[in-house]
Design a protein around this motif. Structure first.
Motif, short mmCIF file in Angstrom:
data_model
loop_
_atom_site.label_atom_id
_atom_site.label_comp_id
_atom_site.label_asym_id
_atom_site.label_seq_id
_atom_site.Cartn_x
_atom_site.Cartn_y
_atom_site.Cartn_z
N ASN A 270 13.74 -31.47 33.46
CA ASN A 270 15.12 -31.87 33.72
C ASN A 270 15.93 -32.01 32.43
OD1 ASN A 270 14.67 -31.95 36.47
ND2 ASN A 270 14.24 -34.14 36.53
N ALA A 271 15.28 -32.54 31.39
CA ALA A 271 15.98 -32.73 30.11
C ALA A 271 16.37 -31.39 29.49
CB ALA A 271 15.10 -33.52 29.15
N LEU A 272 15.52 -30.37 29.68
CA LEU A 272 15.79 -29.06 29.08
C LEU A 272 16.74 -28.21 29.90
CD1 LEU A 272 12.19 -28.06 27.85
CD2 LEU A 272 14.09 -28.86 26.45
N THR A 273 16.70 -28.35 31.24
CA THR A 273 17.41 -27.38 32.09
C THR A 273 18.31 -27.98 33.16
OG1 THR A 273 15.66 -27.28 33.77
CG2 THR A 273 15.41 -25.83 31.86
N ASP A 274 18.37 -29.32 33.28
CA ASP A 274 19.11 -29.94 34.39
C ASP A 274 18.63 -29.42 35.74
OD1 ASP A 274 20.76 -31.43 32.66
OD2 ASP A 274 22.08 -29.71 32.39
N ALA A 275 17.30 -29.28 35.86
CA ALA A 275 16.74 -28.65 37.06
C ALA A 275 16.81 -29.56 38.29
CB ALA A 275 15.28 -28.26 36.81
N GLY A 276 16.92 -30.88 38.08
CA GLY A 276 16.96 -31.80 39.22
C GLY A 276 15.63 -31.95 39.91
N THR B 167 5.19 -33.75 41.56
CA THR B 167 5.62 -32.34 41.65
C THR B 167 4.44 -31.48 42.10
OG1 THR B 167 7.12 -32.67 39.80
CG2 THR B 167 6.62 -30.40 40.39
N LEU B 168 4.59 -30.77 43.22
CA LEU B 168 3.55 -29.85 43.68
C LEU B 168 4.01 -28.41 43.62
CD1 LEU B 168 1.61 -31.11 46.81
CD2 LEU B 168 1.03 -31.28 44.41
N ASP B 169 5.19 -28.17 44.16
CA ASP B 169 5.68 -26.79 44.24
C ASP B 169 6.36 -26.42 42.92
OD1 ASP B 169 4.96 -26.52 47.04
OD2 ASP B 169 6.58 -27.96 47.41
N PRO B 170 6.03 -25.26 42.36
CA PRO B 170 6.57 -24.90 41.04
C PRO B 170 8.08 -24.70 41.08
CG PRO B 170 5.39 -23.04 42.00
CD PRO B 170 5.16 -24.20 42.90
N THR B 171 8.75 -25.16 40.03
CA THR B 171 10.20 -24.96 39.85
C THR B 171 10.40 -24.04 38.66
OG1 THR B 171 10.57 -27.21 40.64
CG2 THR B 171 12.40 -26.15 39.50
N ILE B 172 11.27 -23.04 38.79
CA ILE B 172 11.50 -22.08 37.72
C ILE B 172 12.99 -22.08 37.35
CG2 ILE B 172 11.28 -19.65 37.01
CD1 ILE B 172 9.10 -19.42 39.24
N ARG B 173 13.29 -22.23 36.07
CA ARG B 173 14.66 -22.22 35.59
C ARG B 173 14.76 -21.40 34.31
NH1 ARG B 173 15.15 -24.06 39.85
NH2 ARG B 173 16.25 -25.93 40.61
N ARG B 174 15.99 -20.93 34.02
CA ARG B 174 16.21 -20.21 32.77
C ARG B 174 16.60 -21.20 31.67
NH1 ARG B 174 20.38 -15.25 32.55
NH2 ARG B 174 21.86 -16.82 31.85
N LEU B 175 16.11 -20.97 30.47
CA LEU B 175 16.39 -21.84 29.33
C LEU B 175 16.79 -20.98 28.14
CD1 LEU B 175 16.19 -24.64 27.86
CD2 LEU B 175 13.79 -24.10 27.44
N LYS B 176 17.91 -21.35 27.50
CA LYS B 176 18.36 -20.60 26.32
C LYS B 176 17.87 -21.33 25.07
CE LYS B 176 22.39 -18.43 26.30
NZ LYS B 176 22.08 -17.03 25.96
N VAL C 59 14.37 -17.80 27.99
CA VAL C 59 13.01 -17.85 28.54
C VAL C 59 13.10 -18.41 29.96
CG1 VAL C 59 11.90 -18.19 26.29
CG2 VAL C 59 12.54 -20.19 27.65
N MET C 60 12.09 -18.11 30.77
CA MET C 60 11.95 -18.73 32.08
C MET C 60 10.96 -19.88 31.91
SD MET C 60 14.02 -16.86 33.73
CE MET C 60 13.83 -17.46 35.40
N ILE C 61 11.36 -21.10 32.30
CA ILE C 61 10.47 -22.25 32.16
C ILE C 61 9.99 -22.68 33.55
CG2 ILE C 61 12.37 -23.94 32.10
CD1 ILE C 61 10.61 -25.39 29.91
#
Length: 440
Positions: free
Chosen positions: A239-245, A255-264, A271-273
């Motif tokens: 959340n700190a890196l991507t505001d993924a919520g 957290t069980l199900d993977p969350t994928i976000r883009r990070l600059k 990169v995809m995190i």
């Protein structure tokens, strides 16, 4: 817990629920063998307390015992079993949770001795996973793990059900034949059929995930996977890196199900995190098997961020457990950075194990994140290369891709063509060269 079939398997599921009634009261039982390396029995019991509360049960008491070896019949001795029974009676507890794996026979014998339901650490973890799984894939994976756990224990289940149904008059012992045995075979066959159907369905979902992963590889961003012991702060960092919520909770396996976000990253690299499920001491093997597809995100990652709770007194032991699980799923050789999280809470912040670069941060307070991003950029920088290519000026999409991925050093337009010099990742460099070759 997820139901196995609409009727009969609902009954099976019910007696295997850890806390199907809210605030069920439990006695925790742990033994110390004195031969264990790594996490000790006291720390393991503390972890069992957190798992029990996470599953929704209240702790009525804790019983410890030192043994040279577990009792083959009841795991704990007869005297200690009587102590657990008396404590459960005094506290009104309806459940005993053992910190170690119980064989089906031990669990059955203990239930007869204690007169309350008995489960072990693996079953407790499976129950928590069942509560936390939200996606179709997660639910399928958990139910497969639960049924795999239930399979060798079906005899115990049938004896419970036959009492409920009033069947099996005369008690029938080992070797007797009759309706009970026939029904047991029916139950076993239904369970096998259910497992086969679930695995086939999971296979379809996994194929979709594989296609999605291949598409991500075509969008040529490196993948950085967050791994670590459960409750180490991976979701907070995400959340700190991507505001993924992503849900953040001070409990195991939030957290069980993977969350994928883009990070600059600095230097314009994208990169995809990926946030993944946490690991734990004595993680049930059937869970690792069931979650192989989800953990594939870890195995195929370009790089891992091993997030560690730097404030824990068990830093070294937990890091070793994560290393062992990574080896088991085939991700042991993936490059990684050790991220010492909660550094603000650590009296003497540890410095990792020396095998990998280490960055100290506080994900909650946002401290050290720039250092972490720089370290990721440095690690992935080796995969960047400089290219000089020429292609039709109408292919502005390629120039835009180079800008998104890295740095365009120069671009020159002449006679309907554009000559570009850029520093980009290897996959993007390959696509640019391929487009340029098509012009020749």
């Amino acid at each position: 817990m997820i139901s196995f079939t609409r009727s009969r398997y609902n009954n099976l599921a019910k007696s295997y629920d850890v806390a199907h009634e809210h605030h069920e009261s439990a006695i925790l039982v742990g033994i110390e063998l004195g031969t264990e390396a790594g996490i000790g029995s006291e720390e393991s019991l503390d972890e069992l307390k957190a798992l029990t509360e996470s599953a929704g049960a209240e702790i009525a008491g804790v019983v410890r015992q030192r043994l040279k070896a577990p009792d083959p019949r009841t795991f704990i001795g007869k005297g200690k079993a009587a102590e657990v029974r008396e404590l459960a009676l005094a506290k009104g507890a309806s459940l005993a949770i053992f910190d170690d794996a119980l064989s089906p026979a031990q669990a059955r014998n203990l239930e007869n001795e204690l007169k309350i339901r008995v489960i072990d650490r693996s079953q407790l973890i499976l129950d928590i996973f069942a509560q936390r799984a939200h996606t179709l894939e997660g639910k399928l994976q958990v139910e497969i793990a639960q049924l795999s756990y239930l399979q060798p224990r079906l005899t115990r289940q049938w004896s419970h059900l036959s009492r409920v149904r009033g069947g099996g008059a005369g008690g029938g012992g080992v070797g007797t034949r009759g309706p009970g045995e026939t029904q047991l075979e029916v139950d076993r066959r239904r369970l096998r059929e259910r497992l086969t159907r679930l695995k086939a369905r999971l296979g379809e979902v996994e194929r979709t995930r594989t296609i999605q992963r291949q598409r991500r590889l075509e969008v040529p961003y490196p993948t950085v996977a967050l791994v670590g012991y459960t409750n180490s702060g991976k979701s907070t960092l995400m959340n700190a890196l991507t505001d993924a919520g992503v849900e953040v909770a001070d409990r195991p396996f939030s957290t069980l199900d993977p969350t994928i976000r883009r990070l600059k990253l600095p230097g314009k690299m994208n990169v995809m995190i990926v946030d993944t499920v946490g690991f734990i001491h004595r993680l049930p093997h059937m869970l690792i098997d069931a979650f192989k597809a989800t953990l594939e995100e870890v195995r195929t990652a370009t790089m891992l961020l091993h997030v560690v709770d730097g404030s824990s007194p068990l830093v070294a032991e937990r890091m070793t457990i994560v290393d062992e699980v990574l080896q088991e799923i085939g991700a042991g050789a993936v490059p990684r950075i050790v991220v010492m999280n909660k550094a603000d809470l650590a009296e003497n912040p540890p410095h990792g194990n020396g095998a990998h670069d280490t960055v100290s941060i506080s994900a909650l307070k946002g401290e050290g994140l720039d250092d972490l991003l720089d370290a990721i950029g440095r690690h992935l920088g080796g995969s960047r290369e400089e290219v000089s290519v020429t292609f039709p000026a109408r292919r502005g999409d390629l120039v835009a891709m180079a800008r998104r991925d890295g740095e365009v050093l120069s671009e020159e337009y002449r006679d309907g063509l554009v000559s570009v010099r850029a520093r980009v990742s290897a996959p993007v460099a390959g696509r640019l060269r391929k487009a340029a070759d098509a012009v020749i």
